[in-house]
Design an enzyme around this catalytic site. Structure first.
Site, PDB file in Angstrom:
ATOM      1  N   HIS A  13     -14.174  53.179  34.231  1.00 22.12           N
ATOM      2  CA  HIS A  13     -15.092  52.103  33.834  1.00 22.12           C
ATOM      3  C   HIS A  13     -16.015  52.475  32.682  1.00 22.12           C
ATOM      4  CE1 HIS A  13     -17.735  53.888  36.873  1.00 22.12           C
ATOM      5  NE2 HIS A  13     -17.123  53.320  37.886  1.00 22.12           N
TER       6      HIS A  13
ATOM      7  N   HIS B   5     -17.336  56.186  51.222  1.00 20.08           N
ATOM      8  CA  HIS B   5     -17.714  55.368  50.062  1.00 20.08           C
ATOM      9  C   HIS B   5     -16.633  54.317  49.852  1.00 20.08           C
ATOM     10  CE1 HIS B   5     -19.185  54.185  46.222  1.00 20.08           C
ATOM     11  NE2 HIS B   5     -18.664  55.124  45.474  1.00 20.08           N
TER      12      HIS B   5
ATOM     13  N   GLU C  34     -16.055  52.451  47.143  1.00 17.41           N
ATOM     14  CA  GLU C  34     -15.500  52.210  45.809  1.00 17.41           C
ATOM     15  C   GLU C  34     -13.986  52.461  45.867  1.00 17.41           C
ATOM     16  OE1 GLU C  34     -17.488  54.108  42.452  1.00 17.41           O
ATOM     17  OE2 GLU C  34     -16.574  52.643  41.101  1.00 17.41           O
TER      18      GLU C  34
ATOM     19  N   ASP D  33     -11.700  53.803  44.244  1.00 21.09           N
ATOM     20  CA  ASP D  33     -11.022  55.081  43.983  1.00 21.09           C
ATOM     21  C   ASP D  33     -10.945  55.937  45.249  1.00 21.09           C
ATOM     22  OD1 ASP D  33     -13.816  55.121  43.537  1.00 21.09           O
ATOM     23  OD2 ASP D  33     -13.719  56.949  42.338  1.00 21.09           O
TER      24      ASP D  33
ATOM     25  N   HIS E 135     -22.988  57.096  44.886  1.00 26.49           N
ATOM     26  CA  HIS E 135     -23.420  56.378  43.719  1.00 26.49           C
ATOM     27  C   HIS E 135     -23.552  54.862  43.949  1.00 26.49           C
ATOM     28  CE1 HIS E 135     -19.943  54.658  41.072  1.00 26.49           C
ATOM     29  NE2 HIS E 135     -20.983  54.360  40.355  1.00 26.49           N
TER      30      HIS E 135
ATOM     31  N   ASP F 237     -18.859  61.329  46.126  1.00 23.89           N
ATOM     32  CA  ASP F 237     -19.079  61.406  44.673  1.00 23.89           C
ATOM     33  C   ASP F 237     -19.999  62.564  44.277  1.00 23.89           C
ATOM     34  OD1 ASP F 237     -17.441  59.362  43.778  1.00 23.89           O
ATOM     35  OD2 ASP F 237     -19.006  57.842  43.825  1.00 23.89           O
TER      36      ASP F 237
ATOM     37  N   TYR G  80     -20.019  64.138  34.722  1.00 22.48           N
ATOM     38  CA  TYR G  80     -19.913  63.219  35.855  1.00 22.48           C
ATOM     39  C   TYR G  80     -21.298  62.773  36.305  1.00 22.48           C
ATOM     40  CZ  TYR G  80     -18.189  61.255  40.199  1.00 22.48           C
ATOM     41  OH  TYR G  80     -17.874  60.381  41.207  1.00 22.48           O
TER      42      TYR G  80
ATOM     43  N   HIS H  62     -13.916  64.105  44.021  1.00 15.10           N
ATOM     44  CA  HIS H  62     -13.251  64.272  42.722  1.00 15.10           C
ATOM     45  C   HIS H  62     -13.363  65.750  42.336  1.00 15.10           C
ATOM     46  CE1 HIS H  62     -13.106  59.944  41.879  1.00 15.10           C
ATOM     47  NE2 HIS H  62     -14.388  59.853  42.138  1.00 15.10           N
TER      48      HIS H  62
END
Ligand code: FEO
Length: 392
Positions: A24, A78, A80, A82, A144, A163, A191, A222
């Site tokens: 993004h 989380h 999100e 991903d 996040h 994250d 990041y 990640h």
């Protein structure tokens, strides 16, 4: 594709996205990984899933350890996509698995994406015994998204941090002891700057919440897993979340006929005269997300744009929009630019910087057409004086 054992009964079963180049708007030149973790205990547990499109890779890795149908517990730290993108698919395989997520925001967000898949909301301090091991849930909102939480597992003392402490860094090495460590730190900084930076206060609270935990391993969602360098990454997060400055100054500009560029170099000389380390970024060549990573710890920022059709250049507007969204600490700023007749851009940049919590060191600086040597020397002197005054 096989799982990678972290310690007895605990495995990395995620996916490596070697091709990811944009997350993004954040340029991810090293790709990324989506880390999911499998814990083999009385209750087979999966911590997070992976981005949609990588289900086969995750399933193959899980299958190298156990039959995926046997998964009893899925923790979604989380929502999100991903990390949650393959939740519906894994639930079609692990039909009896129960999904645990943050009470309130986690349930709300997963429901918004995937409908009601039967989520159990967990609150701060709630624990789940999965056999020899216990999972404790710690909410970390805004690190996040509002739903973020981390999961701490005893007795191995592993923090599944989602994250937090992550890096967009594709690698076949999973541990900080195996990987290119300097690259991991570069990507951890980038990041943080591009994902977490606006939430320094919340990150500080999350760090405080985790401070009492005897963490031996940090498994982010990640990048590489932290084992031997936990104090270092914790110290970096503390410094970034605290908005600490270094001795750099960033100068970001676009230029049409090198006049604004000449002004940028005059400002560079002013910063140098004050003992700062200036860094120049011509928006023709530099990506916003790289600039943001370097700018994070700079106390000074100068942004320049020629006037184009009564406006700042679109590249500069793009940078300022990105910067406004990610502003962390307060900076001292200079707006500058060359012009032919209208000359509106320095005022526009000045106003935009004020909207980024910046305090102007100088009134907007504009020079018509091509700066003379005298004008550039004057600009250097003005910057030097303004910076020195700000340091007193
Ligand atoms: Fe890696 Fe906020 O997701």
């Amino acid at each position: 594709m096989k799982a990678m054992q972290i310690c007895e009964g605990v495995y990395w079963v995620g996916a490596i996205d070697w091709n990811l180049r944009n997350f993004h708007g954040y340029e991810t030149e090293k790709g990324s990984t989506y880390n999911a973790y499998l814990i083999v205990d009385e209750k087979i547990t999966l911590i997070d899933t992976v981005k949609e499109g990588f289900f086969g890779e995750m399933l193959e890795r899980i299958s190298s350890v156990i039959d995926p149908a046997k998964i009893d517990v899925i923790v979604s730290n989380h929502a999100e996509p991903d990390h949650s993108g393959c939740l519906p698919q894994i639930l079609q395989v692990a039909k009896n698995a129960k999904v645990y997520t943050a009470f309130g925001a986690g349930v709300k967000d997963l429901s918004a994406y995937y409908g009601d898949l039967g989520y159990t909301g967990v609150k701060a301090g709630e624990q789940l015994c999965i056999g020899k091991r216990t999972l404790s849930f710690v909410p970390t909102p805004m690190v996040h998204w509002p739903d973020n939480m981390v999961t701490f597992m005893t007795p191995e003392n592993i923090l599944f941090s989602n994250d937090a402490f992550g890096q967009h860094y594709a690698s076949d090495e999973r541990l900080d002891t195996e990987c290119d460590l300097p690259e991991a730190y570069i990507q951890a900084r980038k990041y943080y700057a591009n994902i977490v930076q606006p939430y320094g206060m919340q990150t500080g609270k999350a760090l405080a919440a985790c401070a009492g935990l005897p963490i031996r391993t940090i498994c982010p969602s990640h990048g590489i897993i932290w084992t031997q360098h936990i104090p270092d990454i914790l110290a970096l997060y503390k410094s970034w979340a605290g908005g600490e400055y270094d001795d750099t100054a960033v100068i970001v500009f676009d230029t049409m006929w090198h006049s604004t560029e000449a002004m940028a170099h005059a400002i560079e000389s002013g910063f140098l005269a004050c003992g700062l380390k200036p860094r120049l970024y011509n928006l023709h060549y530099c990506h916003n997300s790289d600039i943001i990573a370097d700018a994070m710890t700079a106390k000074y920022i100068a942004v320049g744009s020629p006037t184009l059709n009564n406006n700042m250049m679109p590249s500069v507007a793009s940078f300022l929009t990105y910067f406004r969204g990610l502003t962390g600490n307060k900076k001292k700023s200079i707006a500058f630019g060359s012009y032919g007749w209208g000359g509106q851009s320095p005022d526009q940049v000045h106003e935009a910087l004020a909207g980024c919590k910046c305090e102007a060191l100088l009134p907007p600086v504009r020079i018509a057409y091509k700066p003379t040597a005298e004008q550039l020397e004057k600009l250097t002197a003005e910057v030097t004086e303004a910076v020195k005054n700000s340091q007193n």
